[in-house]
Write an enzyme that holds these catalytic residues in place. Structure first.
Site, short mmCIF file in Angstrom:
data_model
loop_
_atom_site.label_atom_id
_atom_site.label_comp_id
_atom_site.label_asym_id
_atom_site.label_seq_id
_atom_site.Cartn_x
_atom_site.Cartn_y
_atom_site.Cartn_z
N SER A 147 0.84 -1.20 0.00
CA SER A 147 0.00 0.00 0.00
C SER A 147 0.87 1.24 0.00
CB SER A 147 -0.90 0.01 1.26
OG SER A 147 -1.52 1.26 1.41
N TYR A 160 -2.91 -1.03 9.87
CA TYR A 160 -2.92 -1.48 8.47
C TYR A 160 -1.57 -1.18 7.81
CZ TYR A 160 -4.14 -1.53 3.49
OH TYR A 160 -4.17 -1.76 2.13
#
Length: 252
Positions: A147, A160
């Protein structure tokens, strides 16, 4: 003949959004694709049907990740499907795409939520790679979806982002470990990419998100799928251990 003709692939989290686009692209390139889903069986079957309608080959496999026995359950289904559709259990390509977001403020994050995020996003990919290596011939391809949040901040996604930073270490260290076998391992980091979140139906929000990209638009699932397909091909044979920014210039 497609670039991946004769190859087999497993894409986790492939029932929707980026995973769906990845599965369809790999199937279009000639691979037999195992379309993994957690609970969205109907959507996964729709991906399989779309791949077949376009002339590709695919089958669906269901398993919840981040729980005890997850990898064994998944690979039992994968091997059954590969044997049925390809006549062997060889797996040439693994795309670790499945993941869960946090969206939880740091002060509100519980140990249980943190453990769940790490279990699905980081632990499962490690053990999926470990298990896949039993089936993967020399020259295989492993792509892990990271990400852009490993390079930019969002305080509501600390857990995350930590999990995705861990995922990037898989490419660095497994890339070195598997180099002698010609197996490449790379990370792809998407930025803001259109999905089924309701915010993408709000024009003013999309405009704001688009402004973060050098191209002044949000990413489409196919933008990321095309990068993944390249890394799964023979053309990417000289790339391993790499972090590939597929954020549309959001990280510039």
């Amino acid at each position: 003949m497609g670039k991946l003709s004769g190859k087999t692939a497993l894409v986790t989290g492939a029932s929707r959004n980026m995973g769906r686009a990845m599965a369809l692209r790999l199937a279009a390139d000639g691979a037999l694709v195992a379309v993994h889903y957690n609970t969205a069986k109907d959507e996964a079957e729709a991906v399989v049907e779309a791949a077949r309608q376009a002339g590709g080959k695919a089958f669906a496999v269901g398993a919840e990740l981040g729980v005890p026995g997850d990898v064994a359950t998944l690979f039992e289904a994968v091997e059954t499907g590969l044997t049925e559709h390809a006549g062997s259990t060889a797996l040439d390509i693994l795309v670790n795409n499945a993941g869960v977001l946090g969206g939880i403020k740091p002060e509100d994050t519980t140990p249980e939520q943190f453990d769940r995020i790490l279990a699905v996003n980081a632990k499962a990919p490690f053990f999926l790679i470990q298990r896949a290596l039993r089936n993967m011939p020399d020259g295989g391809r492993i792509v892990n979806i990271s990400s852009g949040l490993t390079r930019t901040s969002n305080p509501d996604e600390i857990a995350y982002a930590m999990s995705k930073a861990a995922v990037e270490m898989l490419a660095l260290h497994f890339g070195k470990y598997l180099g002698p076998r010609g197996i490449t391992v790379n990370s792809v980091a998407p930025g803001i990419t259109r999905n089924d979140n309701p915010v993408f139906q709000m024009p003013e929000v999309v405009t704001a998100m688009a402004s973060l990209s050098a191209f002044n638009r949000v990413g489409e699932p196919e933008d990321v799928a095309d990068v993944v397909a390249f890394l799964c091909s023979e053309d990417a044979r000289w790339i391993t251990g790499a972090f590939v920014d597929a954020s549309g210039g959001t990280l510039l």
